[in-house]
Every structure is written in C-alpha cells, then in structure tokens.
Write a protein that holds these residues in place. Structure first.
Motif, PDB file in Angstrom:
ATOM      1  N   ALA A 183       1.289  52.157   8.434  1.00 30.90           N
ATOM      2  CA  ALA A 183       1.370  52.316   9.890  1.00 30.90           C
ATOM      3  C   ALA A 183       2.010  53.648  10.257  1.00 30.90           C
ATOM      4  CB  ALA A 183       2.156  51.160  10.503  1.00 30.90           C
ATOM      5  N   ASP A 184       3.062  54.019   9.539  1.00 30.28           N
ATOM      6  CA  ASP A 184       3.736  55.294   9.801  1.00 30.28           C
ATOM      7  C   ASP A 184       2.822  56.473   9.476  1.00 30.28           C
ATOM      8  OD1 ASP A 184       6.221  56.927  10.330  1.00 30.28           O
ATOM      9  OD2 ASP A 184       5.823  57.508   8.251  1.00 30.28           O
ATOM     10  N   MET A 185       2.125  56.396   8.342  1.00 27.89           N
ATOM     11  CA  MET A 185       1.224  57.480   7.944  1.00 27.89           C
ATOM     12  C   MET A 185       0.094  57.657   8.963  1.00 27.89           C
ATOM     13  SD  MET A 185      -1.153  57.911   4.541  1.00 27.89           S
ATOM     14  CE  MET A 185      -2.553  57.071   5.279  1.00 27.89           C
ATOM     15  N   LEU A 186      -0.489  56.547   9.408  1.00 25.11           N
ATOM     16  CA  LEU A 186      -1.610  56.622  10.344  1.00 25.11           C
ATOM     17  C   LEU A 186      -1.165  57.145  11.709  1.00 25.11           C
ATOM     18  CD1 LEU A 186      -3.354  53.305   9.322  1.00 25.11           C
ATOM     19  CD2 LEU A 186      -4.339  55.587   9.102  1.00 25.11           C
ATOM     20  N   LYS A 187       0.015  56.769  12.152  1.00 24.63           N
ATOM     21  CA  LYS A 187       0.513  57.278  13.434  1.00 24.63           C
ATOM     22  C   LYS A 187       0.745  58.782  13.360  1.00 24.63           C
ATOM     23  CE  LYS A 187       3.911  56.586  17.068  1.00 24.63           C
ATOM     24  NZ  LYS A 187       4.134  58.021  17.293  1.00 24.63           N
ATOM     25  N   ARG A 188       1.332  59.250  12.264  1.00 23.60           N
ATOM     26  CA  ARG A 188       1.616  60.680  12.119  1.00 23.60           C
ATOM     27  C   ARG A 188       0.329  61.497  12.030  1.00 23.60           C
ATOM     28  NH1 ARG A 188       3.107  61.735   7.623  1.00 23.60           N
ATOM     29  NH2 ARG A 188       3.515  59.751   6.590  1.00 23.60           N
ATOM     30  N   ARG A 189      -0.652  60.945  11.347  1.00 24.16           N
ATOM     31  CA  ARG A 189      -1.864  61.716  11.081  1.00 24.16           C
ATOM     32  C   ARG A 189      -2.902  61.625  12.200  1.00 24.16           C
ATOM     33  NH1 ARG A 189      -2.160  63.393   5.686  1.00 24.16           N
ATOM     34  NH2 ARG A 189      -4.350  63.892   6.038  1.00 24.16           N
ATOM     35  N   SER A 190      -2.934  60.510  12.926  1.00 20.28           N
ATOM     36  CA  SER A 190      -4.008  60.323  13.901  1.00 20.28           C
ATOM     37  C   SER A 190      -3.544  59.813  15.262  1.00 20.28           C
ATOM     38  CB  SER A 190      -5.042  59.332  13.345  1.00 20.28           C
ATOM     39  OG  SER A 190      -4.496  58.028  13.280  1.00 20.28           O
ATOM     40  N   GLY A 191      -2.286  59.389  15.368  1.00 22.30           N
ATOM     41  CA  GLY A 191      -1.816  58.806  16.616  1.00 22.30           C
ATOM     42  C   GLY A 191      -2.073  57.319  16.719  1.00 22.30           C
ATOM     43  N   LEU A 192      -2.812  56.766  15.761  1.00 21.96           N
ATOM     44  CA  LEU A 192      -3.171  55.353  15.784  1.00 21.96           C
ATOM     45  C   LEU A 192      -1.928  54.465  15.670  1.00 21.96           C
ATOM     46  CD1 LEU A 192      -5.421  53.163  15.653  1.00 21.96           C
ATOM     47  CD2 LEU A 192      -5.393  53.456  13.172  1.00 21.96           C
ATOM     48  N   MET A 193      -1.797  53.544  16.623  1.00 14.92           N
ATOM     49  CA  MET A 193      -0.677  52.605  16.619  1.00 14.92           C
ATOM     50  C   MET A 193      -1.143  51.261  16.077  1.00 14.92           C
ATOM     51  SD  MET A 193       2.289  53.634  17.614  1.00 14.92           S
ATOM     52  CE  MET A 193       3.059  52.102  18.108  1.00 14.92           C
ATOM     53  N   LEU A 194      -0.479  50.786  15.020  1.00 16.55           N
ATOM     54  CA  LEU A 194      -0.821  49.496  14.438  1.00 16.55           C
ATOM     55  C   LEU A 194       0.361  48.544  14.557  1.00 16.55           C
ATOM     56  CD1 LEU A 194      -2.720  50.355  11.130  1.00 16.55           C
ATOM     57  CD2 LEU A 194      -3.665  49.314  13.176  1.00 16.55           C
ATOM     58  N   THR A 195       0.107  47.384  15.128  1.00 11.47           N
ATOM     59  CA  THR A 195       1.117  46.337  15.168  1.00 11.47           C
ATOM     60  C   THR A 195       0.816  45.336  14.048  1.00 11.47           C
ATOM     61  OG1 THR A 195      -0.243  45.206  16.818  1.00 11.47           O
ATOM     62  CG2 THR A 195       1.583  46.555  17.625  1.00 11.47           C
ATOM     63  N   LYS A 196       1.798  44.492  13.731  1.00 10.10           N
ATOM     64  CA  LYS A 196       1.655  43.625  12.561  1.00 10.10           C
ATOM     65  C   LYS A 196       0.548  42.595  12.710  1.00 10.10           C
ATOM     66  CE  LYS A 196       6.200  44.326  10.583  1.00 10.10           C
ATOM     67  NZ  LYS A 196       7.445  43.724  10.068  1.00 10.10           N
ATOM     68  N   ASP A 197       0.097  42.352  13.940  1.00  4.58           N
ATOM     69  CA  ASP A 197      -1.030  41.435  14.099  1.00  4.58           C
ATOM     70  C   ASP A 197      -2.356  42.083  13.711  1.00  4.58           C
ATOM     71  OD1 ASP A 197      -0.805  43.136  16.336  1.00  4.58           O
ATOM     72  OD2 ASP A 197      -2.009  41.788  17.550  1.00  4.58           O
ATOM     73  N   LYS A 198      -2.316  43.371  13.348  1.00  2.00           N
ATOM     74  CA  LYS A 198      -3.529  44.084  12.933  1.00  2.00           C
ATOM     75  C   LYS A 198      -3.601  44.261  11.411  1.00  2.00           C
ATOM     76  CE  LYS A 198      -5.272  44.971  17.043  1.00  2.00           C
ATOM     77  NZ  LYS A 198      -4.327  44.256  17.874  1.00  2.00           N
ATOM     78  N   VAL A 199      -2.798  43.483  10.689  1.00  2.00           N
ATOM     79  CA  VAL A 199      -2.831  43.555   9.222  1.00  2.00           C
ATOM     80  C   VAL A 199      -4.243  43.302   8.701  1.00  2.00           C
ATOM     81  CG1 VAL A 199      -2.088  42.378   7.105  1.00  2.00           C
ATOM     82  CG2 VAL A 199      -0.404  43.017   8.828  1.00  2.00           C
TER      83      VAL A 199
END
Length: 278
Positions: A10-26
């Motif tokens: 989640a941290d990598m994707l936010k830094r690289r693309s802005g994508l926000m992932l919450t735990k319900d998106k596992v």
C-alpha cells in the motif's frame, strides 16, 4: 495476506502512483498480483513482496504498479461529457480562440477509447477545424495499455460498448474478430507515458483536460495537488472534465463547477461558463 505485506504494498503504490488502498481491498491485491507472482516463478504473493523488499527491482515495482492500475475504458463513456464537449466547449473554442490552436489532454487515457472518441467528434465536423492546429495528448502510467491504444485494435465487445454504429462503419475496418481504427483518426492522438504525481512542466498548456474517474483513487492531499497543477497547465478559458462521482468542492479553490452540468469545471477566476452559454 500478512498485515506487514499489505502495508508495504500500500505504501509503495501510494508513493509511486497515488493509489490509496484500504484493508478491505486486499482481495484486489491478491487477484491482480498473484498471477504476476506466478509469472516470475514465485509461489505466493508473500514471495513477491519479499522479492520487492530484497531486490529493490525498479522493473518489478513498475510491473506491480501497472498491474494495480484500473484500466477500464470504453467509447463515449457516460455520453454527457462528450455531448458537452461537442455542443458547448467546441463552439466556445471556435468563437474565442484566435490562435486556431486547440490542445486536449486525456489523463489516464488507458487503451485509447476516450481520446479517440474526441477525435471522432472533431472529425465529424472537420470543415470547421481543418485549418486548426489540433493536438490530442493521451497519457497513462501503464505503458502496456498505451501500446494497445497506439495500435487502435479493438474486440467486438470493446466496439459495442458505447460506439455508435455509424462511427464504427465510418472509422473502423473489420479484420476477423478485430476492429481496426483507421490511420486518419489514430494520427490525431499522440500517446506518452506519464505519472500524475510527476512534474507537469513538460506537458505544456491545454484548452481542455479530461481526467475522469482517476481522483477517486487518491487521498485528499493528492487530489488537491493534482487539480492545482492541472489548473496551472490549463488556459484561463479552459475546461476540465472529471468523473460523475468526482468533485473539486472541499478539495481546491482553483476550479468551480458549472451549475447543472455534471462533471464540468472551469477556472474559478473568469467567466468561462458564460462563454459556453451557461
């Protein structure tokens, strides 16, 4: 999935693309990244995360980011933005733009249906625009979808989603199960890879920006940053199209909504909405 692995991705994707992932998106991580792990000869998603941690491979990080990018698109999606573009934006541009130069940016262009829809609208009234310098720029973080966009080859299912039959017959050639867009329309759109978190300085100024169904994946701070930078790359008489579920309200003062016109925004300073007849 282990909590620490989720947090890492989640941290990598936010830094690289802005994508926000919450735990319900596992489930999204598991469904999209497990096949990628197998392609790399890894037995599990946990093994993929471990490889990312240890190798710090840029190529693998790009693959993961692209796999998690939502790339759904279809021709004339939602109709309303394209009707507004044809009936209000283009007449305003024709009357007010004395340079006879029109630049359109489709951010998150995916496989090309949105920019090609705009190109077909312009082509339908080409007698008005033949003396203009028109540039449609399609960008996306995912290079794989951009390659498909450049080819302009679509399945029967893809051309049936929103594309009017008369435009299909006019601008496409069928080759077996594939419909091939003609070169005249393809040549109107230029594609380039671009991350909305990067600098916008190389893009230049635009008269129209389509950034639909992208901001919903960002947190509030990232949404604000993207919108304010887009404003700096938009002419004072420019317009911005967002998705129907997106808004600028409470996020930035750089834009204001056009009353009664869902998804259409203009610079806060100025009277662009009046120029469009609203």
């Amino acid at each position: 999935m282990r909590s620490e692995d989720f947090e890492f991705l989640a941290d990598m994707l936010k830094r690289r693309s802005g994508l926000m992932l919450t735990k319900d998106k596992v489930y999204l991580l598991e469904s999209r990244l497990t096949p990628l792990a197998r392609n790399h000869g890894l037995e599990s998603l946990e093994a993929l995360v471990q490889k990312l941690r240890v190798s710090r491979s840029e190529a693998l990080a790009v693959e993961v980011t692209e796999a998690m990018t939502t790339n759904e698109s279809f021709f004339f999606r939602d109709n309303t933005p394209f009707d507004l573009f044809k009936k209000h934006v283009l007449p305003m541009v024709e009357k007010t733009n004395t340079t006879k130069r029109l630049r359109i940016w489709c951010a998150a262009a995916s496989t090309g249906q949105e920019p090609y829809s705009l190109a077909m609208i312009l082509k339908e009234n080409w007698f008005k625009w033949k003396d203009w310098n028109i540039e449609i720029v399609g960008t996306d973080i995912c290079t794989q979808v951009l390659e498909k966009a450049k080819k302009g080859h679509y399945s029967q299912f893809e051309v049936q989603r929103g594309l009017p039959i008369q435009m299909l017959i006019k601008y496409f050639t069928q080759d077996g199960d594939v419909w091939k867009l003609n070169d005249e329309i393809k040549s109107m759109v230029k594609y380039r890879p671009f991350n909305l978190l990067d600098s916008y300085s190389t893009l230049g100024s635009f008269d129209v920006i389509f950034c639909r169904n992208v901001l919903i994946y960002f947190d509030q701070k990232t949404k604000s940053d993207v919108l304010e930078r887009m404003r700096r790359n938009l002419s004072d008489q420019g317009v911005l199209f967002l998705g129907a579920a997106e808004t600028v309200l409470g996020i930035t003062d750089a834009f204001k909504p056009v009353r009664g016109q869902r998804g259409l925004y203009v610079p806060s300073a100025g009277n662009v909405e009046q120029l469009m007849g609203f």
